[in-house]
Design a protein around this motif. Structure first.
Motif, PDB file in Angstrom:
ATOM      1  N   GLU A 133      45.826  23.543  28.543  1.00 51.69           N
ATOM      2  CA  GLU A 133      46.227  23.315  29.921  1.00 51.69           C
ATOM      3  C   GLU A 133      46.589  24.898  30.524  1.00 51.69           C
ATOM      4  OE1 GLU A 133      45.782  20.529  31.411  1.00 51.69           O
ATOM      5  OE2 GLU A 133      44.759  19.874  29.500  1.00 51.69           O
ATOM      6  N   ASN A 134      46.697  25.588  29.726  1.00 52.53           N
ATOM      7  CA  ASN A 134      47.178  27.102  30.145  1.00 52.53           C
ATOM      8  C   ASN A 134      46.597  28.286  29.620  1.00 52.53           C
ATOM      9  OD1 ASN A 134      48.751  29.071  31.438  1.00 52.53           O
ATOM     10  ND2 ASN A 134      50.293  28.623  29.993  1.00 52.53           N
ATOM     11  N   PHE A 135      45.455  28.516  29.959  1.00 50.48           N
ATOM     12  CA  PHE A 135      44.712  29.847  29.671  1.00 50.48           C
ATOM     13  C   PHE A 135      43.861  30.309  30.364  1.00 50.48           C
ATOM     14  CE2 PHE A 135      41.548  26.317  29.279  1.00 50.48           C
ATOM     15  CZ  PHE A 135      40.410  26.832  29.307  1.00 50.48           C
ATOM     16  N   ALA A 136      43.717  30.074  31.724  1.00 53.07           N
ATOM     17  CA  ALA A 136      42.670  30.544  32.595  1.00 53.07           C
ATOM     18  C   ALA A 136      43.498  30.792  34.004  1.00 53.07           C
ATOM     19  CB  ALA A 136      41.338  29.815  32.919  1.00 53.07           C
ATOM     20  N   ARG A 137      43.019  31.953  34.749  1.00 51.64           N
ATOM     21  CA  ARG A 137      43.345  32.107  36.107  1.00 51.64           C
ATOM     22  C   ARG A 137      42.253  32.691  37.039  1.00 51.64           C
ATOM     23  NH1 ARG A 137      47.039  30.078  33.762  1.00 51.64           N
ATOM     24  NH2 ARG A 137      49.175  30.661  33.618  1.00 51.64           N
ATOM     25  N   PHE A 138      42.517  32.619  38.053  1.00 49.95           N
ATOM     26  CA  PHE A 138      41.272  33.057  38.969  1.00 49.95           C
ATOM     27  C   PHE A 138      41.715  33.631  40.292  1.00 49.95           C
ATOM     28  CE2 PHE A 138      38.101  32.144  42.476  1.00 49.95           C
ATOM     29  CZ  PHE A 138      37.168  32.467  42.154  1.00 49.95           C
ATOM     30  N   ALA A 139      41.392  34.719  40.889  1.00 53.21           N
ATOM     31  CA  ALA A 139      41.633  35.270  42.116  1.00 53.21           C
ATOM     32  C   ALA A 139      40.538  35.491  43.311  1.00 53.21           C
ATOM     33  CB  ALA A 139      42.307  36.551  41.897  1.00 53.21           C
ATOM     34  N   PRO A 140      40.354  34.658  44.111  1.00 53.51           N
ATOM     35  CA  PRO A 140      39.541  34.651  45.061  1.00 53.51           C
ATOM     36  C   PRO A 140      39.438  36.065  45.922  1.00 53.51           C
ATOM     37  CG  PRO A 140      40.953  33.034  45.937  1.00 53.51           C
ATOM     38  CD  PRO A 140      41.666  33.490  44.672  1.00 53.51           C
TER      39      PRO A 140
END
Length: 285
Positions: free
Chosen positions: A75-82
């Motif tokens: 549930e807590n291993f990814a991040r994204f920046a558009p």
């Protein structure tokens, strides 16, 4: 006097510009997502930086990595920046386009810094600390190719990393910088420890994981462009994808870098016009 060996903590880092829009038009079913997951697992990566990623591909990677039981905390291993928000007629079939990161261990909150504008895509630097090692911070970026704005963006990127270090953090910085190690604009950032015929005049403090390769263009490293464009000081292709660590944190004797050919599992063709950069990063504990 005999000096004690430095204690180290190692991280296997994967960086890849995946050309998610230009070569895949946002597809999640043409082999790219599977190839990314296979590369992550096959190379034992624990930190992953991806550039030119579509939001639907990012979401598909979350599902695929969960199914592969890769993250310690699903549930807590990814991040994204558009960098280009989704819009009708835009890239990625109208979905967000940007940069992403994944970590085998849980992440803390992500900071997203917009870099000085080059008049086009609003490029960003995204950084997140490891939740259980909050003094270790992982960053990804995709800098401009517009020459007049290269230096201002590099100053913003490395300036932010310097600020994190001044606060006591160790930082691993990965990305497509759209400059090569021997470019004059890099001299103020690249460590003066690196002084070879292929990369000299450096006055900065950052080491790149592939700069100590004794065979493949020492001080410069292997090309990260899939098609050999004859660039680079050794004529073997340009290197624009890099993984940096500050020289004071970096244990060069225990660190390595390798640029691997893009998998050819996307309809029989190379999955990207960039190679996969793998770094074994040893940080002084």
């Amino acid at each position: 006097m005999i000096r004690a060996s430095r204690a180290t903590t190692s991280y296997r880092v994967l960086h890849w510009n995946v050309a998610g829009n230009t070569m895949h038009r946002g597809s999640t079913s043409d082999g790219l997502v599977t190839s990314i997951v296979d590369s992550i697992r096959g190379d034992g990566a624990v930190l992953v930086s991806l550039n030119e990623l579509c939001l639907q591909q990012y979401d598909a990677l979350i599902s695929a990595l969960r199914a592969a039981k890769w993250p310690a905390d699903p549930e807590n291993f990814a991040r994204f920046a558009p960098t280009v928000p989704g819009r009708s007629g835009g890239p990625c079939g109208g979905k967000d386009y940007g940069i992403g990161m994944f970590s085998k261990q849980p992440l803390g909150g992500a900071a997203r810094l917009t870099l000085p504008s080059d008049g086009g895509e609003p490029r960003k630097l995204m950084c997140a600390a490891l939740r259980d090692r909050p003094r270790v911070r992982f960053c990804t970026t995709h800098a401009t190719f517009v020459d007049a704005y290269r230096l201002p963006q590099l100053q913003a990127i490395f300036g932010q990393v310097d600020a994190y270090r001044a606060n006591g953090d160790q930082v691993i910085l990965a990305g497509d910088f759209n400059v090569s190690p021997d470019f004059g604009r890099m001299d103020r950032f690249y460590s003066s420890q690196v002084n070879t015929p292929y990369n000299r005049n450096n006055t900065g403090h950052y080491r790149e994981v592939d700069d100590s390769d004794p065979v493949n263009c020492p001080g410069y490293g292997e090309t990260t462009i899939e098609a050999n464009n004859g660039g680079g000081p050794c004529g073997k292709g340009s290197k624009i994808d890099m993984i940096f660590v500050h020289e004071d944190d970096y244990v060069a004797s225990a660190s390595t870098g390798d640029a691997k050919p893009s998998p050819r599992s996307c309809g029989g063709a190379a999955c990207s016009d960039h190679r996969v950069l793998i770094g074994q990063v040893a940080l002084a504990s």
